[in-house]
Scaffold this active site. Sequence first.
Site, short mmCIF file in Angstrom:
data_model
loop_
_atom_site.label_atom_id
_atom_site.label_comp_id
_atom_site.label_asym_id
_atom_site.label_seq_id
_atom_site.Cartn_x
_atom_site.Cartn_y
_atom_site.Cartn_z
N GLU A 7 31.19 10.99 -46.20
CA GLU A 7 31.11 11.98 -45.12
C GLU A 7 31.32 11.26 -43.79
OE1 GLU A 7 27.56 14.35 -45.22
OE2 GLU A 7 28.10 15.46 -43.40
N ASN B 194 27.50 18.32 -44.21
CA ASN B 194 27.26 19.16 -43.05
C ASN B 194 28.37 19.00 -42.00
OD1 ASN B 194 24.86 19.90 -44.28
ND2 ASN B 194 23.62 18.42 -43.14
N ASN C 145 30.25 23.91 -47.35
CA ASN C 145 29.13 23.05 -47.77
C ASN C 145 27.81 23.72 -47.42
OD1 ASN C 145 27.93 20.29 -48.44
ND2 ASN C 145 27.14 20.61 -46.36
N GLU C 146 26.91 23.80 -48.39
CA GLU C 146 25.52 24.26 -48.18
C GLU C 146 25.45 25.44 -47.20
OE1 GLU C 146 23.05 20.82 -47.25
OE2 GLU C 146 23.23 20.11 -49.32
N TYR D 140 18.16 15.98 -53.85
CA TYR D 140 17.70 14.63 -53.47
C TYR D 140 16.23 14.52 -53.84
CZ TYR D 140 21.99 14.47 -50.71
OH TYR D 140 23.31 14.48 -50.32
N GLU E 227 26.28 16.70 -54.80
CA GLU E 227 25.42 15.80 -54.02
C GLU E 227 24.17 15.55 -54.84
OE1 GLU E 227 24.56 16.58 -49.88
OE2 GLU E 227 26.54 17.47 -49.59
N GLN F 38 25.54 8.97 -50.98
CA GLN F 38 26.97 8.87 -50.74
C GLN F 38 27.42 7.50 -51.21
OE1 GLN F 38 28.03 10.29 -46.78
NE2 GLN F 38 26.73 12.10 -46.98
O1 AHR Z 1 24.45 13.80 -47.89
C1 AHR Z 1 23.78 14.05 -46.69
C2 AHR Z 1 23.70 15.53 -46.38
O2 AHR Z 1 22.87 16.15 -47.31
C3 AHR Z 1 24.98 16.31 -46.46
O3 AHR Z 1 25.72 16.26 -45.28
C4 AHR Z 1 24.50 17.70 -46.70
O4 AHR Z 1 25.43 18.47 -47.41
C5 AHR Z 1 23.18 17.52 -47.43
O5 AHR Z 1 22.18 18.29 -46.91
#
Ligand code: AHR
Length: 498
Positions: A26, A71, A171-172, A243, A291, A348
């Site tokens: 990103e 994001n 995205n999201e 995450y 992700e 990432q």
């Molecule tokens: O990977 C970091 C961020 O986590 C990304 O930009 C977003 O899509 C997610 O919330």
Amino acid sequence: LKASMKLDKDFRIAEVDERIYGSFIEHLGRAVYGGIYEPGHPAADEHGFRQDVRAMINEIGVPIVRYPGGNFVSGYNWEDGVGPISGRPTKLELAWRVLEPNLFGTNEFLAWTKQVKAQAMMAVNLGTRGIDDARNLVEYCNHPGGSYWSNLRIAHGYPEAYGIKTWCLGNEMDGPWQIGAKTSDEYGRLANETAKSMKFVDPTIELVVCGSSFRSMPTYAEWEATVLEHTYDNVDYLSLHTYYGNADNDTPNYLAKSLDMTAFIQEIIAVCDYIKAKKRSKKTMMLSFDEWNVWFHTLESDKKMEPWQFAPPQLEDVYTLEDALMVGTMLITLLKHADRVKIACLAQLVNVIAPIMTQTGGPAWRQTIFYPYMHASVYGRGTVLHAFIDTPKYDTKDYTDVPYLDTVAVHQEEKDELTIFAVNKSLDSSIVVSCDLRSFEGYRVVEHIVLENKDVKAVNRMNHSNRVSPHSDGDAAIDDDMLIGTLPRLSWNVIRLR
Ligand code: AHR
């Protein structure tokens, strides 16, 4: 502790889609600038691509890389990042509150993916933009020539169409933090119309539609159902993001979170299949876990960052041994669902919550999580097998019946190789595993790799970059057609047989 398992080459879950070992770059922190791209660095080539970083990416064998966000993509004008670099604008980047000079853009990324031998997974902006910009970007990238946008690419010095196959529809988009966040109906309508137009330009592309940002989002499941009601016929994958972290320093509870990931995947499959049933569709929706990782070490400190800097360190989590075990259990979870999870991106790749770290102007090194990711990508291609596992279990604050042994096996038929990946989650005891190999007559142990450390919080840093690294002294061996091996306490194991 003792555990046993049975493996048979006929008990197949699915062929692994190699894209399950994908990753993500990103425009965020030092992922691009000072990470993969640093003109003037002693290890950079004539394009500014760091060759020390490339070599580590090639060790992993990353098959696909998602770009440019995250994001970031929800406020990105892709046109800012193409054409002569001298004419590119510096903009306020609102997602991460930094300055974006656009020195690196679509063509640089695609040249870089070619160098690291990865496919591109390109995201379009459905935050501030929509159908028009998305279809123009597909035309710019994938149309051979003779139209405005494809001719512009050629004029920019890239005569060959890229033929990018996999595209993310934003995205999201459910997240209040997202630039241009939407309700499920707003997003579903926009995603469907954008999907149609992108496929009008290039019918060979595949599209990923946004699921929820986390399993704990208030609109979870309802979001997926509504979005799929709108888009089911025109998209190919639904995205999942997650995450995990150990903010309350409770290792057994932390390592149990693979159960959350399992429930997440199973629930999303249920929602997809519910919409399939409602539509009497013949198509089965596949999943893109685009992700996933451990992310918690820097969540608080990053909030104090001064805004509007260029490529400041952001999300630079330094990973411990236990984080590597968590990544190992997440990889095992993804593999166990290889029948539905066809794409996954470790988020990432460089510097930003990443397996590879660099110092700007300095060296690159491997974080602890590099190893399970690399092992899975290198040895985990083939057919995932159902393993019948009998393991002792434990309970934690949030979970019951957590298996101490987390394991999965992949059979590479053409090479006659079998690989068992296993995590021992016990803090104080090794596990002696015996595995009935039935149909794998004549197989011998080639290598038993172990990642372990006396200190569960041990990390790799620039000047101590090998503190946590694997050894091949594991004791797994075949005894009377049974595989017997010891998995040390808190360890990641790769048992390779041939
Ligand atoms: O990977 C970091 C961020 O986590 C990304 O930009 C977003 O899509 C997610 O919330």
